[in-house]
Motif scaffolding. Sequence first.
Motif, PDB file in Angstrom:
ATOM      1  N   LEU A   2       1.022  -1.195   0.100  1.00  0.00           N
ATOM      2  CA  LEU A   2       0.069   0.041  -0.082  1.00  0.00           C
ATOM      3  C   LEU A   2       0.992   1.103  -0.169  1.00  0.00           C
ATOM      4  N   THR A   3       1.850   1.069   0.830  1.00  0.00           N
ATOM      5  CA  THR A   3       2.883   2.378   0.854  1.00  0.00           C
ATOM      6  C   THR A   3       3.342   2.623  -0.546  1.00  0.00           C
ATOM      7  N   ALA A   4       3.814   1.361  -1.212  1.00  0.00           N
ATOM      8  CA  ALA A   4       4.123   1.609  -2.797  1.00  0.00           C
ATOM      9  C   ALA A   4       3.451   2.038  -3.430  1.00  0.00           C
ATOM     10  N   TYR A   5       1.974   1.704  -3.370  1.00  0.00           N
ATOM     11  CA  TYR A   5       1.018   2.249  -4.278  1.00  0.00           C
ATOM     12  C   TYR A   5       0.852   3.986  -4.133  1.00  0.00           C
ATOM     13  N   ALA A   6       0.926   4.212  -2.817  1.00  0.00           N
ATOM     14  CA  ALA A   6       1.001   5.559  -2.533  1.00  0.00           C
ATOM     15  C   ALA A   6       2.237   6.469  -3.195  1.00  0.00           C
ATOM     16  N   ALA A   7       3.540   5.792  -3.138  1.00  0.00           N
ATOM     17  CA  ALA A   7       4.775   6.357  -3.631  1.00  0.00           C
ATOM     18  C   ALA A   7       4.616   6.329  -5.298  1.00  0.00           C
ATOM     19  N   ARG A   8       4.191   5.389  -5.810  1.00  0.00           N
ATOM     20  CA  ARG A   8       4.036   5.388  -7.165  1.00  0.00           C
ATOM     21  C   ARG A   8       2.890   6.306  -7.740  1.00  0.00           C
ATOM     22  N   ALA A   9       1.888   6.546  -6.974  1.00  0.00           N
ATOM     23  CA  ALA A   9       1.179   7.404  -7.575  1.00  0.00           C
ATOM     24  C   ALA A   9       1.335   9.036  -7.341  1.00  0.00           C
ATOM     25  N   SER A  10       2.269   9.231  -6.004  1.00  0.00           N
ATOM     26  CA  SER A  10       2.625  10.594  -5.964  1.00  0.00           C
ATOM     27  C   SER A  10       4.065  10.686  -6.326  1.00  0.00           C
ATOM     28  N   GLY A  11       4.643   9.809  -6.995  1.00  0.00           N
ATOM     29  CA  GLY A  11       6.175  10.025  -7.329  1.00  0.00           C
ATOM     30  C   GLY A  11       6.899  10.362  -6.258  1.00  0.00           C
ATOM     31  N   ASP A  12       6.594   9.909  -5.011  1.00  0.00           N
ATOM     32  CA  ASP A  12       7.427  10.326  -3.755  1.00  0.00           C
ATOM     33  C   ASP A  12       8.282   9.318  -3.526  1.00  0.00           C
ATOM     34  N   THR A  13       9.800   9.549  -3.763  1.00  0.00           N
ATOM     35  CA  THR A  13      10.911   8.448  -3.480  1.00  0.00           C
ATOM     36  C   THR A  13      11.083   8.128  -2.254  1.00  0.00           C
ATOM     37  N   ARG A  14      10.782   9.095  -1.213  1.00  0.00           N
ATOM     38  CA  ARG A  14      10.924   8.826   0.075  1.00  0.00           C
ATOM     39  C   ARG A  14       9.957   7.863   0.561  1.00  0.00           C
ATOM     40  N   LEU A  15       8.843   8.100  -0.044  1.00  0.00           N
ATOM     41  CA  LEU A  15       7.851   7.033   0.501  1.00  0.00           C
ATOM     42  C   LEU A  15       8.032   5.539  -0.176  1.00  0.00           C
ATOM     43  N   ASP A  24      10.998   4.464  -0.581  1.00  0.00           N
ATOM     44  CA  ASP A  24      12.073   3.632  -0.041  1.00  0.00           C
ATOM     45  C   ASP A  24      11.389   3.184   1.510  1.00  0.00           C
ATOM     46  N   ARG A  25      10.542   3.895   1.996  1.00  0.00           N
ATOM     47  CA  ARG A  25       9.880   3.344   3.359  1.00  0.00           C
ATOM     48  C   ARG A  25       9.240   2.227   2.799  1.00  0.00           C
ATOM     49  N   ALA A  26       8.444   2.091   1.622  1.00  0.00           N
ATOM     50  CA  ALA A  26       7.921   0.862   1.321  1.00  0.00           C
ATOM     51  C   ALA A  26       8.896  -0.380   1.407  1.00  0.00           C
ATOM     52  N   ALA A  27      10.076  -0.179   0.818  1.00  0.00           N
ATOM     53  CA  ALA A  27      10.947  -1.140   0.821  1.00  0.00           C
ATOM     54  C   ALA A  27      11.524  -1.434   2.121  1.00  0.00           C
ATOM     55  N   VAL A  28      11.539  -0.371   3.005  1.00  0.00           N
ATOM     56  CA  VAL A  28      12.088  -0.876   4.645  1.00  0.00           C
ATOM     57  C   VAL A  28      11.118  -1.514   5.157  1.00  0.00           C
ATOM     58  N   GLU A  29       9.860  -1.466   4.875  1.00  0.00           N
ATOM     59  CA  GLU A  29       8.492  -2.172   5.462  1.00  0.00           C
ATOM     60  C   GLU A  29       8.748  -3.589   4.912  1.00  0.00           C
ATOM     61  N   PHE A  30       8.848  -3.779   3.658  1.00  0.00           N
ATOM     62  CA  PHE A  30       8.880  -4.993   3.024  1.00  0.00           C
ATOM     63  C   PHE A  30       9.987  -5.857   3.508  1.00  0.00           C
ATOM     64  N   PHE A  31      11.115  -5.284   3.440  1.00  0.00           N
ATOM     65  CA  PHE A  31      12.116  -6.045   3.919  1.00  0.00           C
ATOM     66  C   PHE A  31      12.452  -6.375   5.487  1.00  0.00           C
ATOM     67  N   SER A  32      11.549  -5.611   6.077  1.00  0.00           N
ATOM     68  CA  SER A  32      11.560  -5.910   7.651  1.00  0.00           C
ATOM     69  C   SER A  32      11.206  -7.215   8.194  1.00  0.00           C
TER      70      SER A  32
END
Length: 898
Positions: free
Chosen positions: A809-822, A824-832
Amino acid sequence: MQTTRRDTLKLIGATALVPAAAVARPAPAKARPTALHWIEGETPKLQLGQTLGVAWPRGALPRRATFAAESGGKPLPAQSWVTATWPDGSVKWTAHALEAGTAAPDVIVRPGKPIAPATPVRIEQRADAILIRIGSLAWEIPRSGDALIRSAMRDGRRLMGALTLVGSVRPSLDGAAVPFTGHVDQAVVEQSGSVRAVVKLTGMHVIEGRRRWLPFTVRLYAYAGANHLRVLHSFVFDGDPQKDFLASLGLRAAVPMRGEPHDRHVRFATGGPLFAEAVRPLTGLRRDPGARFREAQIAGRAVPDLASMNKAVREGLDTIPTWGDFALEQPTADGFRIEKRTTEGFAWIASRAGKRAPGLAYVGSPTGGVALAQRWFWQRHPSALAIRDAAQDEASVTAWLWSPAAPPMDLRTYRGVMGMEGYDAQNRGLDITYEDYEPGWDSATGIGRTNELTLWALDATPTSDTLQAMAEANALPPQLMADPAALHAAAVFGDWGLPDRSTPNRTIVENQLDNLVDFYAHEVEARSWYGFWDHGDVMHTYDGDRHVWRYDIGGFAWDNSELSPDLWLWQQALRTGKAQAWRLAEAMTRHTSEVDTYHLGRFNGLGTRHGVQHWSDSSKQPRVSNAAYRRIYYYLTADDRVGDILRDLLTSDQALATVDIGRKIPGAKAYAGPAGTFEMGFGPSWTAYVAAWLTEWERTGDTRWRDRIMRGMAGIARLKYGWMTNTAPYDPRTGNFVGGDEKIRLQHLTSVFGAVEINAELIQLIDMPAYRAAWLDYCRWFNAPKAEYIARFGEPFGARNLREGYSRLTAYAARASGDTRLADRAAVEFFSGDQGLGTWTTDPRHEVAGVVEWPSVSTNAAAQWGLAAIQMLALVPDAIDRATIPPHNSSAQEPRTS
């Protein structure tokens, strides 16, 4: 064009009209030829008729488009029809039927004019019967009565008599079996084409001419060039589990027998050498009849003129016993036995034994015969094939879906009340065993099962090689699939991408995706997840102490689609085109759509949460009957039974008016919403229904279903916190959310039953900015760090779960907004690995106590990791590359049921 606020407000009303501007309209794409491939990787020797689905980009083809097929540049006869359209009316999905026979390599489907088959299917409709003609072969299907098929004729010669439904039931486990037969109430032609025709029969079984029960639907599929029919058999158990013990269930074909007993042949496919014998054997005698006679009988040909036979044998033929009855029993997944006897009243003689029979039987002679084959024969034990009266003028061959030699079905509950009459006690039990028990809610009444069979009417006894090929083609039907690249280019089914090993981190994720599917395929076999009612499901959670899955511990036993393994497997099949994921997903779709779902009664349209028995848990919810889990299979295969089930779910939201999902929540207050409404969760419930309405809109173009979806979308968008509110009063008459409050109720199960995937499609298809904003807010804030969340919304922060799975979901929001920080947060959440399976840099499987294990595995975690992995790769691949994968850290935990 975009929906205005005025349009949105109009949608909130019960009778709102939906403006055409609400449908998103991207630029048209171009239709290109679609390559197909056989999912097993090799062109099969024989295919029994093929139906497959192809997706097309939005705007590429008009509804009236025609389609052609070819192989190696040469045209193939094909029959095509549209199964779904885009909102603009252009073609989205098509189904294509190819004739039976030798399989073709390198098949392509493209827009164009089809060619006709050399031996087409023709339908002739009469007042009392439907005739299916394929060349000189004619199948006669009565409009009603006790036979599914009256006869099969070739040039006036009867090859087969009646095909009937048979079975028996016991009033108790040790009571006498009472026989019943099927009675067809109606037969209709569903499809009539030169390559494929379909006849649908519906009716009930009748016990001794009195009681009608076990409703059934049987479809007969005819393909050009074929001497067989595909049979799709579905039934629903509508009996009382306490006193209706189903003792047998099967399909029986009558077979006219001609010629001398030594020219009558019996064949069983065994998975090894064919069991090939005659009613009166000429081999192994003390006196040799002659090599020509022995060889002819073994080959299935008529023996030469008896005048040239050894005189002693010729004059002693009447002293050789004739074997009229044969049976192949498959009582378990790992063993079968073949027995034969001369006739009723005499002893059975053991003939052969083995492990796994493919499920085909033949009886006949050089002048004609019948073969009957049952798919998933050993996987759905106890099954059997029986041949009777082969020495008489008319024999029979029966495919027993449940063998009469097995103990009767026992569909009673496995447990007692144990003092759990009230909700408080039931919740205490839930806290210990994770099973949501309630007296009377653990009933099997209303569950169903679909089986696939093939029926041949043959001019003569086939060769052994031919029968082996027939058995293989039925046991594992060859399946063509559109290449994943073409499906991906068509932009169907939300956010997924093709396998990508272009970087080290992506390779790690792709490897685990493959390893995880392979692990579950191995577990099905290693744990023998087979049986009539069990085949297709997997277990929920592993018990590392006993080194077994928790088959006997409440809600940790059968998975019943919990946290979307169906979607995970289908998305992996979509992107890879590989058989392993496809076959797991196919069997799961057959199981979960039938066994885990109620098809009649008070729970009609709902499914059962995970439990020791597939029906034992008292939580009956649309999250299990979920159309999102069926529609991918439907579009890839145009399967008519799954199409029925999807359509049956269209009004199943009405069931929640009497089945209160949240009735046991401690401290819950009585519902006080407007009259005629009830509380509906946005996910998993509403999005499960949306999946059915979306599919119907696509299949028919009927905008009533689009409007129903949009009313719900507008109702959610109207709320201050949108999707974060989680639930609101719902009006089942209109599909609208009416009311709601200004509270945030983030709930961890909301979006792990298809809501993520369905919303990706809704936002793609329907342009409603307010709804899109509400969904993006939810995606951004569910996994948000506590400090950020509190800064935005204040206390309370509330519990979180499934952080790893919700990373998408974080990744979806990041893709929709073009937010690189978001991103990266998605990747941290996933690999956690938080509340999930975790990601290993190497294959974590290892052997313990003689079995292969995956550390801390549960199907919840596996399915959500798989879906998150697929969507992370599709949405934020660069963030995956930038991430540092920590040493494995899985803190998998079971979410409590809401």
